[in-house]
Design a protein around this motif. Structure first.
Motif, PDB file in Angstrom:
ATOM      1  N   PRO A 153      63.278  52.294  53.816  1.00 10.11           N
ATOM      2  CA  PRO A 153      62.810  53.395  54.655  1.00 10.11           C
ATOM      3  C   PRO A 153      63.194  54.746  54.040  1.00 10.11           C
ATOM      4  CG  PRO A 153      63.885  51.707  55.983  1.00 10.11           C
ATOM      5  CD  PRO A 153      64.167  51.369  54.556  1.00 10.11           C
ATOM      6  N   ARG A 155      52.854  54.975  53.994  1.00  3.16           N
ATOM      7  CA  ARG A 155      53.001  54.512  55.359  1.00  3.16           C
ATOM      8  C   ARG A 155      53.239  52.999  55.332  1.00  3.16           C
ATOM      9  NH1 ARG A 155      47.677  57.824  57.278  1.00  3.16           N
ATOM     10  NH2 ARG A 155      48.684  59.794  57.855  1.00  3.16           N
ATOM     11  N   PRO A 156      53.739  52.430  56.418  1.00  2.00           N
ATOM     12  CA  PRO A 156      53.982  50.978  56.442  1.00  2.00           C
ATOM     13  C   PRO A 156      52.730  50.153  56.150  1.00  2.00           C
ATOM     14  CG  PRO A 156      55.143  52.024  58.255  1.00  2.00           C
ATOM     15  CD  PRO A 156      54.293  53.098  57.632  1.00  2.00           C
ATOM     16  N   ASP A 179      58.770  56.626  59.726  1.00  2.00           N
ATOM     17  CA  ASP A 179      58.650  55.248  59.221  1.00  2.00           C
ATOM     18  C   ASP A 179      58.038  55.143  57.827  1.00  2.00           C
ATOM     19  OD1 ASP A 179      59.661  54.342  61.711  1.00  2.00           O
ATOM     20  OD2 ASP A 179      57.635  54.406  62.556  1.00  2.00           O
TER      21      ASP A 179
END
Length: 475
Positions: free
Chosen positions: A429, A453-454, A466
């Motif tokens: 992260p 981004r995730p 995130d």
């Protein structure tokens, strides 16, 4: 055992030496006479030409047009954008004397062309009808490198650099993103067979003068990262510095939003480092100057070799006939293996008598064993070789993708990221990293290569929650 082990260092024992050995033995390039410069030899330039042609088609498909701007830039131009000149100052080569006299104003040998192109964008853009203005140039640039490496970091290198001006920030962002994916990633994945990770650079890693840098990162054979191409949103920084403005449809004077983007001969370095093995190069067929080499073992096979070459050429393949029958056959075979030519077709008296040709696929060769040889009936040769070319292109991408996935480790702390970066990449992260974590990584020679981004998409800013950081050592 193949003879290549005697002429190349092994990747496991000395990866940097292996890289230099491949460049030399495969006749890709040589060191230039001025420290850090590079002479690109015909075989290496042949790979670059194929990349250039493919890239150029894709760039033109976006609506961009090619132009050319001067190599020498007035020094004052760079000073108009403070962050830009500060970022490039250590790398600048400056001309102070010419024609036997000291110049009234020094001229900088272009490290990149935002400033000189900005000057002309301001001249050429008058109203909203002139936008977007989409330019690209193929050129050389000079950046004074302290630790040069052929095809990775050289004082002078070849590249394309795109520069565009838009009426809105959204249009500029959309175009830069299109270049990243539809031009750069498409070439890297489909032609070079190199999987890349797309992401946003952190504030400290972004291009000098940009508000956002988007990058494509590849994993090399030793697990490091290699930046393969970048696209930058410049916001209105250069528009403000060079008065790149336009009259809007409402009759108001507005500043344009600009972008720049570039890819270089580093792509050839990426090809070597991602696909090469202890036997030398392995060139993806899509960018191989020679896709098939037909070797006549003895003089009596020359006529048949040329006939076969003509048939393969007619099928759309790039073919070379090795007719050096006065040289030892084994030495010639090793030479083509080093060069990474995808397919060898060997033709000798016994093959002719049996109405077959011997097909050797470079993809199957290793440093520990010669590539397997397959006897193929001449009537089936073209179909067999064409199928092998397509299969090997796909296999190289599959192999590199699996290797990359297997060497990316998800971690939860900066210390764990540093440990993982000893042999591959780490993800964690970005909230855990932050600017202090970047300092800590830097002390160990590790950097945040990009942010995602995730779901793998590009973030709009560094502050999104995130975000995932990709961390690695790099070239």
């Amino acid at each position: 055992m193949t003879a290549t082990r005697s002429v190349l260092a092994s990747q496991a024992a000395d990866y940097p030496r292996w890289f230099q050995d491949v460049i030399a033995k495969a006749e890709l390039a040589d060191n230039g006479p001025v420290r850090g410069t590079m002479v690109v030899r015909p075989y290496g330039y042949g790979i670059w030409e194929l990349l250039q042609e493919a890239m150029n088609r894709r760039i033109k498909a976006t609506g961009a047009q090619n132009a050319y701007f001067p190599l020498l830039i007035p020094e004052s131009y760079l000073h108009r954008e403070a962050e830009h000149v500060e970022g490039f100052s250590p790398e600048l080569a400056v001309v102070t004397h010419a024609g036997g006299k000291q110049l009234e104003e020094p001229a900088v040998v272009r490290p990149t062309s935002e400033t000189v192109i900005g000057e002309y964008l301001a001249k050429w853009i008058q109203s909203y009808r002139d936008l977007p203005l989409l330019l690209n140039q193929w050129a050389n640039v000079v950046r004074w490198e302290l630790r040069p490496r052929l095809f990775l970091r050289t004082t002078e290198f070849l590249w394309q650099e795109g520069h565009t001006a838009h009426a809105t920030a959204d249009d500029a962002r959309a175009f830069a993103t299109r270049i990243l994916y539809d031009v750069y990633r498409d070439v890297m994945v489909d032609l070079l067979a190199i999987p890349v990770v797309a992401g946003r650079k952190t504030r400290r890693e972004r291009f000098a003068g940009a508000i956002n840098t988007m990058t494509l990162e590849a994993m090399t054979g030793d697990g490091k990262a290699l930046q393969m191409g970048t696209a930058h949103e410049l916001g209105q920084n250069f528009a403000r510095a060079f008065d790149i403005s336009y009259l809007s449809s409402e009759g108001t004077r507005e500043l344009a939003w600009t972008t720049s983007w570039g890819s270089t001969t580093r792509l050839v370095g990426g090809l070597i480092m991602v696909h090469g093995d202890d036997a030398g190069l392995r060139v993806p067929p899509a960018v191989a100057p020679v896709q098939v080499v037909v070797l006549a073992v003895k003089e009596e096979a020359l006529t048949a070799a040329r006939t076969i070459a003509d048939e393969l050429t007619a099928a759309g393949l790039r073919v070379h006939v090795d007719d050096r029958v006065d040289q030892p056959f084994g030495r010639r075979a090793v030479n083509w293996e080093l060069k990474g030519v995808p397919i060898r077709v060997e033709l000798g008296p016994r093959d002719l008598a049996a109405d077959v040709a011997t097909v050797v696929r470079r993809l199957r060769a290793t440093a520990d064993a010669d590539a397997p040889k397959t006897a193929v009936p001449l009537a089936e040769l073209t179909a067999t070789v064409t199928a092998a070319i397509d299969a090997d292109q796909a296999h190289l991408l599959t192999e590199a993708t699996a290797r990359q996935a297997g060497r990316i480790t998800a971690v939860s702390t900066v210390d764990e990221a540093i440990e993982a970066a000893a042999s591959g990449w780490a993800t964690l992260p970005y909230d855990v990293v932050g600017e202090q974590g970047e300092d800590r990584l830097g002390e160990s020679g590790v950097t945040v290569r990009c942010l995602q981004r995730p779901d793998g998409t590009l973030p709009l800013n560094d502050e999104e929650p995130d975000l995932v950081a990709y961390v690695a050592r790099s070239y």
